[in-house]
Write a protein that holds these residues in place. Structure first.
Motif, PDB file in Angstrom:
ATOM      1  N   LEU A   1     -11.274 -21.533  -7.165  1.00 26.06           N
ATOM      2  CA  LEU A   1     -10.326 -20.512  -7.606  1.00 26.06           C
ATOM      3  C   LEU A   1     -11.015 -19.159  -7.751  1.00 26.06           C
ATOM      4  O   LEU A   1     -10.476 -18.126  -7.331  1.00 26.06           O
ATOM      5  CB  LEU A   1      -9.693 -20.928  -8.936  1.00 26.06           C
ATOM      6  N   LEU A   2     -12.217 -19.149  -8.321  1.00 20.05           N
ATOM      7  CA  LEU A   2     -12.962 -17.898  -8.466  1.00 20.05           C
ATOM      8  C   LEU A   2     -13.246 -17.277  -7.099  1.00 20.05           C
ATOM      9  O   LEU A   2     -13.203 -16.055  -6.937  1.00 20.05           O
ATOM     10  CB  LEU A   2     -14.266 -18.155  -9.222  1.00 20.05           C
ATOM     11  N   HIS A   3     -13.516 -18.129  -6.115  1.00 23.55           N
ATOM     12  CA  HIS A   3     -13.751 -17.642  -4.746  1.00 23.55           C
ATOM     13  C   HIS A   3     -12.483 -17.013  -4.171  1.00 23.55           C
ATOM     14  O   HIS A   3     -12.529 -15.934  -3.568  1.00 23.55           O
ATOM     15  CB  HIS A   3     -14.214 -18.803  -3.863  1.00 23.55           C
ATOM     16  N   TYR A   4     -11.338 -17.672  -4.377  1.00 27.39           N
ATOM     17  CA  TYR A   4     -10.077 -17.145  -3.858  1.00 27.39           C
ATOM     18  C   TYR A   4      -9.728 -15.804  -4.514  1.00 27.39           C
ATOM     19  O   TYR A   4      -9.231 -14.882  -3.849  1.00 27.39           O
ATOM     20  CB  TYR A   4      -8.943 -18.145  -4.094  1.00 27.39           C
ATOM     21  N   ILE A   5      -9.974 -15.706  -5.804  1.00 26.32           N
ATOM     22  CA  ILE A   5      -9.726 -14.444  -6.515  1.00 26.32           C
ATOM     23  C   ILE A   5     -10.557 -13.325  -5.913  1.00 26.32           C
ATOM     24  O   ILE A   5     -10.075 -12.210  -5.679  1.00 26.32           O
ATOM     25  CB  ILE A   5     -10.039 -14.599  -8.020  1.00 26.32           C
ATOM     26  N   ASP A   6     -11.814 -13.626  -5.608  1.00 25.51           N
ATOM     27  CA  ASP A   6     -12.711 -12.618  -5.047  1.00 25.51           C
ATOM     28  C   ASP A   6     -12.256 -12.177  -3.654  1.00 25.51           C
ATOM     29  O   ASP A   6     -12.358 -10.994  -3.306  1.00 25.51           O
ATOM     30  CB  ASP A   6     -14.140 -13.181  -4.980  1.00 25.51           C
ATOM     31  N   VAL A   7     -11.743 -13.126  -2.872  1.00 27.48           N
ATOM     32  CA  VAL A   7     -11.255 -12.802  -1.522  1.00 27.48           C
ATOM     33  C   VAL A   7     -10.122 -11.771  -1.607  1.00 27.48           C
ATOM     34  O   VAL A   7     -10.120 -10.766  -0.882  1.00 27.48           O
ATOM     35  CB  VAL A   7     -10.766 -14.070  -0.789  1.00 27.48           C
ATOM     36  N   TYR A   8      -9.174 -11.976  -2.491  1.00 24.76           N
ATOM     37  CA  TYR A   8      -8.046 -11.052  -2.622  1.00 24.76           C
ATOM     38  C   TYR A   8      -8.460  -9.741  -3.282  1.00 24.76           C
ATOM     39  O   TYR A   8      -7.935  -8.676  -2.955  1.00 24.76           O
ATOM     40  CB  TYR A   8      -6.913 -11.710  -3.413  1.00 24.76           C
ATOM     41  N   ARG A   9      -9.426  -9.814  -4.215  1.00 17.00           N
ATOM     42  CA  ARG A   9      -9.884  -8.590  -4.879  1.00 17.00           C
ATOM     43  C   ARG A   9     -10.509  -7.620  -3.878  1.00 17.00           C
ATOM     44  O   ARG A   9     -10.417  -6.398  -4.032  1.00 17.00           O
ATOM     45  CB  ARG A   9     -10.903  -8.946  -5.970  1.00 17.00           C
ATOM     46  N   ARG A  10     -11.124  -8.155  -2.837  1.00 14.84           N
ATOM     47  CA  ARG A  10     -11.736  -7.292  -1.812  1.00 14.84           C
ATOM     48  C   ARG A  10     -10.687  -6.617  -0.929  1.00 14.84           C
ATOM     49  O   ARG A  10     -10.982  -5.626  -0.264  1.00 14.84           O
ATOM     50  CB  ARG A  10     -12.709  -8.116  -0.942  1.00 14.84           C
TER      51      ARG A  10
ATOM     52  N   ALA B   1       0.825  -1.218   0.000  1.00 13.13           N
ATOM     53  CA  ALA B   1       0.000   0.000   0.000  1.00 13.13           C
ATOM     54  C   ALA B   1       0.855   1.262   0.000  1.00 13.13           C
ATOM     55  O   ALA B   1       0.384   2.341  -0.370  1.00 13.13           O
ATOM     56  CB  ALA B   1      -0.934  -0.011   1.206  1.00 13.13           C
ATOM     57  N   LYS B   2       2.122   1.138   0.388  1.00 17.60           N
ATOM     58  CA  LYS B   2       3.009   2.294   0.468  1.00 17.60           C
ATOM     59  C   LYS B   2       3.710   2.591  -0.864  1.00 17.60           C
ATOM     60  O   LYS B   2       4.407   3.584  -0.980  1.00 17.60           O
ATOM     61  CB  LYS B   2       4.070   2.063   1.554  1.00 17.60           C
ATOM     62  N   THR B   3       3.540   1.703  -1.835  1.00 15.61           N
ATOM     63  CA  THR B   3       4.220   1.899  -3.109  1.00 15.61           C
ATOM     64  C   THR B   3       3.236   2.299  -4.199  1.00 15.61           C
ATOM     65  O   THR B   3       2.069   1.900  -4.166  1.00 15.61           O
ATOM     66  CB  THR B   3       4.969   0.614  -3.537  1.00 15.61           C
ATOM     67  N   ARG B   4       3.702   3.085  -5.141  1.00 20.35           N
ATOM     68  CA  ARG B   4       2.884   3.478  -6.281  1.00 20.35           C
ATOM     69  C   ARG B   4       3.097   2.556  -7.484  1.00 20.35           C
ATOM     70  O   ARG B   4       2.464   2.730  -8.514  1.00 20.35           O
ATOM     71  CB  ARG B   4       3.216   4.916  -6.688  1.00 20.35           C
ATOM     72  N   THR B   5       3.992   1.591  -7.338  1.00 20.68           N
ATOM     73  CA  THR B   5       4.289   0.665  -8.420  1.00 20.68           C
ATOM     74  C   THR B   5       3.097  -0.261  -8.652  1.00 20.68           C
ATOM     75  O   THR B   5       2.521  -0.778  -7.694  1.00 20.68           O
ATOM     76  CB  THR B   5       5.535  -0.176  -8.078  1.00 20.68           C
ATOM     77  N   PRO B   6       2.688  -0.474  -9.905  1.00 24.40           N
ATOM     78  CA  PRO B   6       1.576  -1.398 -10.185  1.00 24.40           C
ATOM     79  C   PRO B   6       1.861  -2.798  -9.628  1.00 24.40           C
ATOM     80  O   PRO B   6       3.010  -3.267  -9.663  1.00 24.40           O
ATOM     81  CB  PRO B   6       1.517  -1.429 -11.721  1.00 24.40           C
ATOM     82  N   VAL B   7       0.813  -3.444  -9.111  1.00 24.95           N
ATOM     83  CA  VAL B   7       0.959  -4.773  -8.518  1.00 24.95           C
ATOM     84  C   VAL B   7       0.059  -5.767  -9.250  1.00 24.95           C
ATOM     85  O   VAL B   7      -1.147  -5.555  -9.378  1.00 24.95           O
ATOM     86  CB  VAL B   7       0.607  -4.765  -7.023  1.00 24.95           C
ATOM     87  N   ILE B   8       0.664  -6.838  -9.726  1.00 24.05           N
ATOM     88  CA  ILE B   8      -0.086  -7.953 -10.307  1.00 24.05           C
ATOM     89  C   ILE B   8      -0.128  -9.080  -9.285  1.00 24.05           C
ATOM     90  O   ILE B   8       0.918  -9.532  -8.809  1.00 24.05           O
ATOM     91  CB  ILE B   8       0.569  -8.457 -11.610  1.00 24.05           C
ATOM     92  N   LEU B   9      -1.320  -9.501  -8.920  1.00 22.99           N
ATOM     93  CA  LEU B   9      -1.472 -10.637  -8.011  1.00 22.99           C
ATOM     94  C   LEU B   9      -1.410 -11.915  -8.841  1.00 22.99           C
ATOM     95  O   LEU B   9      -2.186 -12.093  -9.789  1.00 22.99           O
ATOM     96  CB  LEU B   9      -2.798 -10.569  -7.264  1.00 22.99           C
ATOM     97  N   VAL B  10      -0.486 -12.792  -8.488  1.00 27.27           N
ATOM     98  CA  VAL B  10      -0.333 -14.065  -9.185  1.00 27.27           C
ATOM     99  C   VAL B  10      -0.732 -15.182  -8.221  1.00 27.27           C
ATOM    100  O   VAL B  10      -0.085 -15.383  -7.189  1.00 27.27           O
ATOM    101  CB  VAL B  10       1.117 -14.267  -9.658  1.00 27.27           C
TER     102      VAL B  10
ATOM    103  N   ARG C   1      -7.590  -5.473  -2.083  1.00 28.29           N
ATOM    104  CA  ARG C   1      -6.829  -4.434  -2.791  1.00 28.29           C
ATOM    105  C   ARG C   1      -7.267  -4.404  -4.245  1.00 28.29           C
ATOM    106  O   ARG C   1      -7.636  -5.429  -4.825  1.00 28.29           O
ATOM    107  CB  ARG C   1      -5.328  -4.722  -2.711  1.00 28.29           C
ATOM    108  N   ASP C   2      -7.200  -3.233  -4.827  1.00 27.04           N
ATOM    109  CA  ASP C   2      -7.523  -3.085  -6.235  1.00 27.04           C
ATOM    110  C   ASP C   2      -6.265  -3.363  -7.057  1.00 27.04           C
ATOM    111  O   ASP C   2      -5.528  -2.449  -7.429  1.00 27.04           O
ATOM    112  CB  ASP C   2      -8.047  -1.670  -6.512  1.00 27.04           C
ATOM    113  N   PHE C   3      -6.006  -4.634  -7.311  1.00 23.78           N
ATOM    114  CA  PHE C   3      -4.826  -5.029  -8.073  1.00 23.78           C
ATOM    115  C   PHE C   3      -4.986  -4.624  -9.544  1.00 23.78           C
ATOM    116  O   PHE C   3      -6.095  -4.647 -10.078  1.00 23.78           O
ATOM    117  CB  PHE C   3      -4.613  -6.546  -7.988  1.00 23.78           C
TER     118      PHE C   3
END
Length: 282
Positions: free
Chosen positions: A116-125, A95-104, A127-129
């Motif tokens: 997998l779709l459920h796990y993606i939704d958990v992380y999407r909530r 959250a302290k960096t302005r560098t774009p973050v890709i969640l893998v 941070r706005d990756f």
């Protein structure tokens, strides 16, 4: 969690060592992927974790200092809906960096699509990756899509390296890490984090490469475990390492291993620097 496995998969060659034990990567490892689309320079850093010694402090500092040097950050996680204290600490750091973050999200070969779709939704909530890309480092599934996503965030310009360059790691360093990898995979849980490997001699002949190396540990009891009964464990580590070193060097190798005790070396500035963990990295 598979950071080094994924990097090796993306560049198509084994450079970084892997194991099922956490904090395997200790130094920043630079590798290069080049294709018709462009060039990607990967920086595989140690994982961010709560450190227990000066080596751990160095590893975390190495990882966090890299954030400002790159065009995009890949955060590799496992498929789960449990976000623990370690992951929340990483989220706070990101959250302290302005560098774009890709969640893998790795290991998609181990989970069902609905999960997998459920796990993606958990992380999407959380941070706005910029992107969320599920992959399997082990099988290579969806890694081509990950490469496409990375290129979207890289600036246009000339290549940094020629197309034959794979890594900035010297051969001696890769050889030392291959030996450490075989030790990590072979030894009991309490030993691996307390070992380092020093290459004492690496002499190239016409037909054979002579390599002398020393495995450093912190306890006399650990030394006994590493050597094993009648030298059996040390022989196993050496045999496994020699096979991969020969593949790397494309030459026959004569590998000799020794074991020395350096008590609490992970908390010694002098020994950390001597073993290649530079404390003055900014």
């Amino acid at each position: 969690m598979g950071k080094s496995t994924l990097m090796n998969r993306l560049i198509g060659q084994k450079i970084a060592i892997t194991s099922n034990k956490p904090q395997t990567t200790r130094n920043r490892i630079q590798t290069v992927y080049t294709s018709e689309e462009g060039q990607i320079v990967f920086l595989d850093t140690p994982g961010i974790h709560k450190s227990a010694n000066k080596l751990g402090d160095y590893m975390v500092k190495t990882a966090e200092s890299t954030f400002g040097e790159v065009d995009v950050i890949l955060w590799l996680v496992e498929p789960t809906d449990y976000i623990g204290a370690g992951e929340r600490h990483i989220l706070e750091t990101l959250a302290k960096t302005r560098t774009p973050v890709i969640l893998v999200i790795n290991k998609i070969d181990k989970v069902k699509k609905d999960d997998l779709l459920h796990y993606i939704d958990v992380y999407r909530r959380e941070r706005d990756f910029e992107e969320i890309v599920p992959v399997s480092a082990a099988t290579g599934d969806n890694t081509e899509e990950l490469l496409k996503c990375i290129f979207k965030y890289l600036p246009y310009g000339p290549a940094f390296y020629d197309e034959d360059t794979i890594t900035d790691q010297p051969e001696r360093q890769i050889v030392a890490e291959l030996i450490r990898e075989k030790a990590l995979r072979s030894l009991d849980e309490e030993v691996p984090h307390g070992i380092a490997v020093m290459i004492d001699r690496m002499q190239y002949g016409q037909r054979i490469v002579e390599i002398d190396a020393t495995i450093i540990c912190e306890r006399e009891s650990h030394k006994g475990i590493i050597i094993g009964k009648q030298g059996s464990m040390l022989k196993k580590i050496g045999t496994l390492a020699r096979r991969e070193i020969e593949e790397l060097l494309e030459q026959q190798v004569n590998l000799k291993l020794w074991v020395k005790v350096k008590k609490d070396w992970r908390d010694s500035d002098y020994m950390l620097k001597n073993f290649g963990y530079f404390q003055d990295r900014q």
